[in-house]
Design a protein around this motif. Sequence first.
Motif, PDB file in Angstrom:
ATOM      1  N   PHE A  23       7.163 -10.216   0.720  1.00 18.87           N
ATOM      2  CA  PHE A  23       7.512  -8.812   0.536  1.00 18.87           C
ATOM      3  C   PHE A  23       6.332  -8.033  -0.032  1.00 18.87           C
ATOM      4  CE2 PHE A  23      12.444  -8.541   0.288  1.00 18.87           C
ATOM      5  CZ  PHE A  23      12.539  -9.291   1.440  1.00 18.87           C
ATOM      6  N   ILE A  24       5.649  -8.605  -1.027  1.00 24.11           N
ATOM      7  CA  ILE A  24       4.508  -7.927  -1.642  1.00 24.11           C
ATOM      8  C   ILE A  24       3.385  -7.731  -0.625  1.00 24.11           C
ATOM      9  CG2 ILE A  24       2.657  -8.193  -3.352  1.00 24.11           C
ATOM     10  CD1 ILE A  24       4.807  -9.602  -5.130  1.00 24.11           C
ATOM     11  N   ILE A  25       3.083  -8.747   0.154  1.00 27.78           N
ATOM     12  CA  ILE A  25       2.006  -8.649   1.145  1.00 27.78           C
ATOM     13  C   ILE A  25       2.346  -7.613   2.210  1.00 27.78           C
ATOM     14  CG2 ILE A  25       0.836  -9.891   3.016  1.00 27.78           C
ATOM     15  CD1 ILE A  25       0.935 -12.378   1.194  1.00 27.78           C
ATOM     16  N   THR A  26       3.578  -7.638   2.703  1.00 23.37           N
ATOM     17  CA  THR A  26       3.980  -6.693   3.749  1.00 23.37           C
ATOM     18  C   THR A  26       3.980  -5.256   3.223  1.00 23.37           C
ATOM     19  OG1 THR A  26       5.345  -8.437   4.712  1.00 23.37           O
ATOM     20  CG2 THR A  26       5.725  -6.207   5.490  1.00 23.37           C
ATOM     21  N   LEU A  27       4.477  -5.063   2.011  1.00 21.62           N
ATOM     22  CA  LEU A  27       4.476  -3.713   1.442  1.00 21.62           C
ATOM     23  C   LEU A  27       3.059  -3.223   1.150  1.00 21.62           C
ATOM     24  CD1 LEU A  27       7.559  -4.004  -0.930  1.00 21.62           C
ATOM     25  CD2 LEU A  27       7.358  -2.502   1.067  1.00 21.62           C
ATOM     26  N   SER A  28       2.184  -4.110   0.733  1.00 20.77           N
ATOM     27  CA  SER A  28       0.797  -3.687   0.491  1.00 20.77           C
ATOM     28  C   SER A  28       0.084  -3.402   1.812  1.00 20.77           C
ATOM     29  CB  SER A  28       0.033  -4.720  -0.330  1.00 20.77           C
ATOM     30  OG  SER A  28      -0.101  -5.921   0.375  1.00 20.77           O
ATOM     31  N   ASP A  29       0.446  -4.106   2.883  1.00 20.19           N
ATOM     32  CA  ASP A  29      -0.091  -3.773   4.207  1.00 20.19           C
ATOM     33  C   ASP A  29       0.337  -2.379   4.638  1.00 20.19           C
ATOM     34  OD1 ASP A  29      -1.420  -6.154   4.448  1.00 20.19           O
ATOM     35  OD2 ASP A  29      -0.012  -7.056   5.875  1.00 20.19           O
ATOM     36  N   LEU A  30       1.578  -2.025   4.345  1.00 28.99           N
ATOM     37  CA  LEU A  30       2.060  -0.679   4.660  1.00 28.99           C
ATOM     38  C   LEU A  30       1.327   0.356   3.810  1.00 28.99           C
ATOM     39  CD1 LEU A  30       4.051   1.265   6.054  1.00 28.99           C
ATOM     40  CD2 LEU A  30       5.621   0.818   4.174  1.00 28.99           C
ATOM     41  N   GLU A  31       1.118   0.032   2.546  1.00 26.38           N
ATOM     42  CA  GLU A  31       0.436   0.954   1.639  1.00 26.38           C
ATOM     43  C   GLU A  31      -1.001   1.225   2.096  1.00 26.38           C
ATOM     44  OE1 GLU A  31       0.574   1.435  -3.134  1.00 26.38           O
ATOM     45  OE2 GLU A  31      -0.065  -0.524  -2.373  1.00 26.38           O
ATOM     46  N   CYS A  32      -1.643   0.211   2.661  1.00 25.18           N
ATOM     47  CA  CYS A  32      -3.029   0.360   3.130  1.00 25.18           C
ATOM     48  C   CYS A  32      -3.104   0.803   4.591  1.00 25.18           C
ATOM     49  CB  CYS A  32      -3.775  -0.953   2.968  1.00 25.18           C
ATOM     50  SG  CYS A  32      -3.984  -1.439   1.263  1.00 25.18           S
ATOM     51  N   ASP A  33      -1.977   1.090   5.211  1.00 30.17           N
ATOM     52  CA  ASP A  33      -1.884   1.533   6.610  1.00 30.17           C
ATOM     53  C   ASP A  33      -2.373   0.498   7.618  1.00 30.17           C
ATOM     54  OD1 ASP A  33      -0.646   3.930   6.157  1.00 30.17           O
ATOM     55  OD2 ASP A  33      -2.529   5.040   5.915  1.00 30.17           O
ATOM     56  N   TYR A  34      -2.188  -0.791   7.301  1.00 34.25           N
ATOM     57  CA  TYR A  34      -2.501  -1.835   8.279  1.00 34.25           C
ATOM     58  C   TYR A  34      -1.370  -1.998   9.290  1.00 34.25           C
ATOM     59  CZ  TYR A  34      -6.335  -3.195   5.232  1.00 34.25           C
ATOM     60  OH  TYR A  34      -7.472  -3.204   4.469  1.00 34.25           O
ATOM     61  N   ILE A  35      -0.136  -1.674   8.872  1.00 33.23           N
ATOM     62  CA  ILE A  35       1.006  -1.680   9.787  1.00 33.23           C
ATOM     63  C   ILE A  35       1.769  -0.377   9.580  1.00 33.23           C
ATOM     64  CG2 ILE A  35       1.264  -4.183   9.901  1.00 33.23           C
ATOM     65  CD1 ILE A  35       3.504  -4.011   7.873  1.00 33.23           C
ATOM     66  N   ASN A  36       2.550  -0.003  10.590  1.00 32.71           N
ATOM     67  CA  ASN A  36       3.316   1.236  10.452  1.00 32.71           C
ATOM     68  C   ASN A  36       4.645   0.966   9.729  1.00 32.71           C
ATOM     69  OD1 ASN A  36       5.110   0.221  12.366  1.00 32.71           O
ATOM     70  ND2 ASN A  36       4.135   1.299  14.064  1.00 32.71           N
ATOM     71  N   ALA A  37       5.298   2.029   9.341  1.00 33.10           N
ATOM     72  CA  ALA A  37       6.516   1.921   8.531  1.00 33.10           C
ATOM     73  C   ALA A  37       7.638   1.209   9.283  1.00 33.10           C
ATOM     74  CB  ALA A  37       6.978   3.305   8.091  1.00 33.10           C
ATOM     75  N   ARG A  38       7.753   1.461  10.562  1.00 31.96           N
ATOM     76  CA  ARG A  38       8.833   0.839  11.345  1.00 31.96           C
ATOM     77  C   ARG A  38       8.660  -0.680  11.423  1.00 31.96           C
ATOM     78  NH1 ARG A  38      12.841   2.757  14.055  1.00 31.96           N
ATOM     79  NH2 ARG A  38      13.758   1.649  15.792  1.00 31.96           N
TER      80      ARG A  38
END
Length: 139
Positions: A23-38
């Motif tokens: 969860f932390i890794i995925t949320l930090s990827d979203l925070e850094c715009d590596y993946i989109n919100a969807r």
Amino acid sequence: MEAAVFILSLVDCCALIFLSVYFIITLSDLECDYINARACCSKLNKWVIPELVGQGLSTVLMLVSVHWFIFLLNLPVAAWNIYRYIKVPMGNMGVFDPTEIHNRGQLKTHMKEAMIKLGFHLLCFFIYLYSMILALIND
């Protein structure tokens, strides 16, 4: 019997630690715009029910084996997971909703919650490990 309960709880706790880190890794990827919100919310929502079941299993195991302190330690986190799952607004994709995750600081809140859960599961891991060793020595 007691050792088996703690071995199962230890394995369950390891899975919950893995989920918290995921969860932390995925949320930090979203925070850094590596993946989109969807994509982020879709990935995380797949693991909400398994997290709920894992935490519930650990709580019920401690209740059935009459380890009151550990049961009372696990109960608030299990209740929070159930509350969070039940209180998902109608029309949302799940606990993590792509249309709302950037609103009102929800991303930071989800990240903080994942960090707190990671700390809690690490604490439980060492409690279960100590209890398992104690149970094996006493048998």
